[in-house]
Write a protein that holds these residues in place. Structure first.
Motif, short mmCIF file in Angstrom:
data_model
loop_
_atom_site.label_atom_id
_atom_site.label_comp_id
_atom_site.label_asym_id
_atom_site.label_seq_id
_atom_site.Cartn_x
_atom_site.Cartn_y
_atom_site.Cartn_z
N ASN A 1 -12.37 35.07 -28.38
CA ASN A 1 -11.87 34.18 -29.40
C ASN A 1 -10.77 34.86 -30.47
OD1 ASN A 1 -13.30 31.95 -28.77
ND2 ASN A 1 -14.99 32.27 -29.98
N GLN A 2 -9.65 34.26 -30.39
CA GLN A 2 -8.52 35.37 -30.92
C GLN A 2 -7.96 34.34 -32.13
OE1 GLN A 2 -6.21 36.26 -27.69
NE2 GLN A 2 -6.98 38.26 -27.36
N LYS A 3 -7.50 34.98 -33.19
CA LYS A 3 -6.53 34.24 -34.06
C LYS A 3 -5.07 34.44 -33.52
CE LYS A 3 -9.72 32.89 -37.12
NZ LYS A 3 -9.78 31.29 -37.37
N ARG A 4 -4.24 33.11 -33.49
CA ARG A 4 -3.15 33.39 -32.92
C ARG A 4 -2.26 32.32 -33.71
NH1 ARG A 4 -1.47 35.83 -27.84
NH2 ARG A 4 -3.19 37.09 -27.24
N VAL A 5 -1.08 32.65 -33.91
CA VAL A 5 -0.01 31.92 -34.65
C VAL A 5 1.06 31.28 -33.70
CG1 VAL A 5 1.64 31.74 -36.45
CG2 VAL A 5 -0.33 33.37 -36.94
N PRO A 6 1.21 29.90 -33.48
CA PRO A 6 2.34 29.35 -32.89
C PRO A 6 3.55 29.71 -33.25
CG PRO A 6 0.60 27.70 -33.47
CD PRO A 6 0.50 28.98 -34.28
N VAL A 7 4.41 30.17 -32.21
CA VAL A 7 5.71 30.52 -32.47
C VAL A 7 6.59 29.67 -31.59
CG1 VAL A 7 7.58 32.53 -32.31
CG2 VAL A 7 5.30 32.55 -33.41
N THR A 8 7.90 29.07 -31.93
CA THR A 8 8.73 28.38 -31.15
C THR A 8 10.13 29.19 -30.88
OG1 THR A 8 7.66 26.10 -32.11
CG2 THR A 8 9.77 26.21 -30.89
N ILE A 9 10.45 29.41 -29.57
CA ILE A 9 11.77 29.87 -29.52
C ILE A 9 12.56 28.94 -28.61
CG2 ILE A 9 12.56 31.64 -27.82
CD1 ILE A 9 9.59 32.80 -27.82
N GLU A 10 13.99 29.16 -29.18
CA GLU A 10 15.11 28.38 -28.77
C GLU A 10 15.51 29.10 -27.55
OE1 GLU A 10 19.03 28.15 -30.68
OE2 GLU A 10 18.34 26.12 -30.95
N ILE A 11 15.84 28.39 -26.45
CA ILE A 11 16.39 29.10 -25.39
C ILE A 11 17.85 28.83 -25.11
CG2 ILE A 11 16.36 29.40 -22.65
CD1 ILE A 11 13.59 27.86 -22.93
N SER A 12 18.44 30.02 -24.70
CA SER A 12 20.15 29.85 -24.74
C SER A 12 20.51 30.27 -23.31
CB SER A 12 20.89 30.76 -25.58
OG SER A 12 20.15 32.05 -25.53
N GLY A 13 21.70 29.67 -22.61
CA GLY A 13 22.14 30.03 -21.53
C GLY A 13 21.59 29.03 -20.42
N ASP A 14 21.59 29.42 -19.23
CA ASP A 14 21.36 28.39 -18.01
C ASP A 14 19.77 27.93 -18.23
OD1 ASP A 14 21.36 27.03 -15.78
OD2 ASP A 14 21.48 28.54 -14.44
N LEU A 15 19.73 26.79 -18.33
CA LEU A 15 18.47 26.17 -18.42
C LEU A 15 17.81 25.51 -16.98
CD1 LEU A 15 18.37 24.05 -21.72
CD2 LEU A 15 17.65 26.40 -21.43
N PRO B 1 2.79 27.91 -40.15
CA PRO B 1 2.36 28.43 -41.40
C PRO B 1 0.78 29.09 -41.46
CG PRO B 1 2.38 26.11 -41.39
CD PRO B 1 3.00 26.44 -40.13
N GLU B 2 -0.06 28.64 -40.32
CA GLU B 2 -0.96 29.18 -40.19
C GLU B 2 -1.68 29.32 -38.61
OE1 GLU B 2 -3.52 26.12 -42.07
OE2 GLU B 2 -3.20 24.82 -40.45
N ALA B 3 -2.59 30.22 -38.36
CA ALA B 3 -3.21 30.65 -37.30
C ALA B 3 -4.01 29.35 -36.83
CB ALA B 3 -3.68 32.05 -37.47
N LYS B 4 -4.13 29.32 -35.28
CA LYS B 4 -5.18 28.83 -34.79
C LYS B 4 -6.02 29.75 -33.97
CE LYS B 4 -2.16 27.04 -31.05
NZ LYS B 4 -1.61 25.80 -30.61
N GLU B 5 -7.39 29.26 -33.83
CA GLU B 5 -8.29 29.93 -32.85
C GLU B 5 -8.07 29.56 -31.40
OE1 GLU B 5 -12.94 30.28 -32.87
OE2 GLU B 5 -12.08 31.53 -34.35
N SER C 1 -2.31 37.22 -34.46
CA SER C 1 -2.22 37.35 -36.03
C SER C 1 -1.91 38.78 -36.51
CB SER C 1 -3.20 36.55 -36.62
OG SER C 1 -4.45 37.47 -36.24
N ASP C 2 -2.44 39.62 -35.99
CA ASP C 2 -2.15 41.01 -36.19
C ASP C 2 -0.83 41.52 -35.86
OD1 ASP C 2 -4.90 41.27 -36.84
OD2 ASP C 2 -5.60 42.26 -35.14
N ASP C 3 0.00 40.74 -35.04
CA ASP C 3 1.42 41.20 -34.67
C ASP C 3 2.29 40.16 -35.39
OD1 ASP C 3 0.56 43.37 -33.25
OD2 ASP C 3 0.33 42.05 -31.44
#
Length: 410
Positions: A307-321, A295-299, A262-264
């Motif tokens: 124990n850390q507060k972290r936020v889920p981030v989704t990344i779309e992959i391009s190129g060879d899967l 929209p919100e962090a989870k522990e 969450s700090d980053d």
């Protein structure tokens, strides 16, 4: 007294020797490594790890019933659409199929030598065409229903839904056409044939097709290309219609899921470029971009038990899967800022001096301390936004032996 004088003399000699060496060093110059300040490219990252996930997961269900004879795949297996995943006992159904075929052959034998045998054969062919069209129609209807659910959840595109609707409409039209042809052929058949042989053949054909479809349900096949993510059944266990058997991840719709501190996470924005690497893909470097930030962090508890507060981030992959499989753990660098044609220096050249960030500049052959202003930072380079000019020479990696004003030998 003599002893004390000797010590004083020796001390004076040592002091003079060090002073002389320092003087020689200052006059001869300290050997150093330097770098020329120049313009270049720099990227600032948020680094973390991410896990490969399939956004197109599909649960595969058993449609038949009976003992599970064999399971052809295991968790992690790659499968193609149509591959057999498991089979169930077919003994009773195979006997029913033999009985249905025998009844059809018996009805045909009774028609041998009659003038109407050709007419009845046409009816049988037309009826079979109707049955095939009906199966296709029912399959298209099920597929359309599934696609509507997937589209509603955002797992497929509008184009894929439209294609499924077109297939459904084509199957519906084909079924209507087959029925029209069957009724047309029936209209030219004598009434006494309709009341006798037609009923026998139609019933037998319906029974045969029904048993054939039931036999097909005694095996579960992959509906899409993908990877087996979960197996929910076991060999020799009873299988019943509606039982969930496997969870398949579509390898054509892979994405990365990361949990950023969450700090980053405030630095991360939708659309940020992502560089993906890791042992699982060897020396390859895959590109991606951030498409979703929760929209919100989870522990989350780290591997060290913190124990850390972290936020889920989704990344779309391009190129060879093809290099990726669900649940691969990879290293990611989210590019939060990038600059071209800006002054950059090695991070080893900078040091703190009297509360300011400084470098040693080579000026007239001497090391001169100069205060600088930092911009964005990367792994081993730092942007300089004030205090230096392009073309100036600085010490690459100064140590504690370097003093201001000291002569420099490059």
């Amino acid at each position: 007294m003599k002893s004390k004088k000797a010590v004083l003399v020796i001390g004076a000699i040592i002091t003079c020797t060090f002073a002389a060496l320092a003087y020689v060093k200052l006059q001869g110059g300290q050997k150093v490594e330097t770098t020329v300040v120049a313009k270049g490219e720099i990227k600032q990252y948020v680094e973390d790890t991410a896990t490969v996930k399939s956004s197109g997961k599909q649960t595969v269900y058993i449609e038949g019933s009976g003992k599970i004879n064999s399971i052809k795949v295991s968790v992690g297996s790659s499968v193609k659409k149509g591959d057999v995943l498991l089979t169930m006992d077919k003994g009773d159904l195979e006997l029913k199929l033999q009985d249905a075929n025998a009844k059809i052959e018996a009805a045909k034998a009774e028609l041998q030598g009659t003038d109407i045998s050709n007419s009845v054969n046409k009816i049988e062919i037309a009826q079979a065409a109707v049955d095939v069209a009906k199966v296709t129609y029912e399959a298209a209807a099920r597929d359309l229903n599934n696609k509507k659910k997937l589209y509603a959840s955002g797992s497929i595109s509008k184009q894929e839904l439209n294609n499924s609707e077109d297939e459904y409409k084509n199957a519906e039209a084909a079924l209507k056409s087959a029925n029209y042809q069957l009724e047309d052929i029936k209209g030219g058949t004598p009434d006494y044939v309709k009341s006798q042989y037609l009923a026998q053949i139609e019933q037998s054909v319906i029974l045969r097709d029904s048993v054939t479809r039931d036999l097909e349900k005694q095996q579960v096949v992959a509906p899409v290309d993908g990877v087996i993510l979960e197996k929910m059944v076991d060999k020799n266990a009873p299988g019943t219609a509606g039982t969930a058997a496997f969870l398949i991840g579509d390898t054509k719709s892979l994405e990365l899921e990361a949990n950023i501190l969450s700090d980053d996470v405030y630095k991360v924005k939708i659309g940020n470029e992502v560089e993906v690497s890791g042992k699982a893909i060897g020396s390859s470097l895959i590109k991606g971009k951030v498409i979703k930030i929760a929209p919100e962090a989870k522990e989350i508890t780290s591997s060290l038990g913190v124990n850390q507060k972290r936020v889920p981030v989704t990344i779309e992959i391009s190129g060879d899967l093809t290099l990726l499989k669900p649940d691969y753990d990879l290293d990611i660098k989210i590019v939060t800022e990038a600059k071209n044609n800006t002054l950059i220096v090695p991070d080893s050249a900078l040091f703190d001096y009297k509360g300011s960030t400084c470098v040693f500049v080579v000026d007239s052959g001497k090391a001169i301390i100069r205060q600088v202003k930092k911009g964005i930072e990367s792994e081993k380079i730092i942007e300089i936004v004030g205090g230096l000019k392009s073309g100036e020479k600085i010490l690459s990696n100064p140590d504690n032996n370097i003093k201001e004003g000291m002569k420099i030998k490059l």
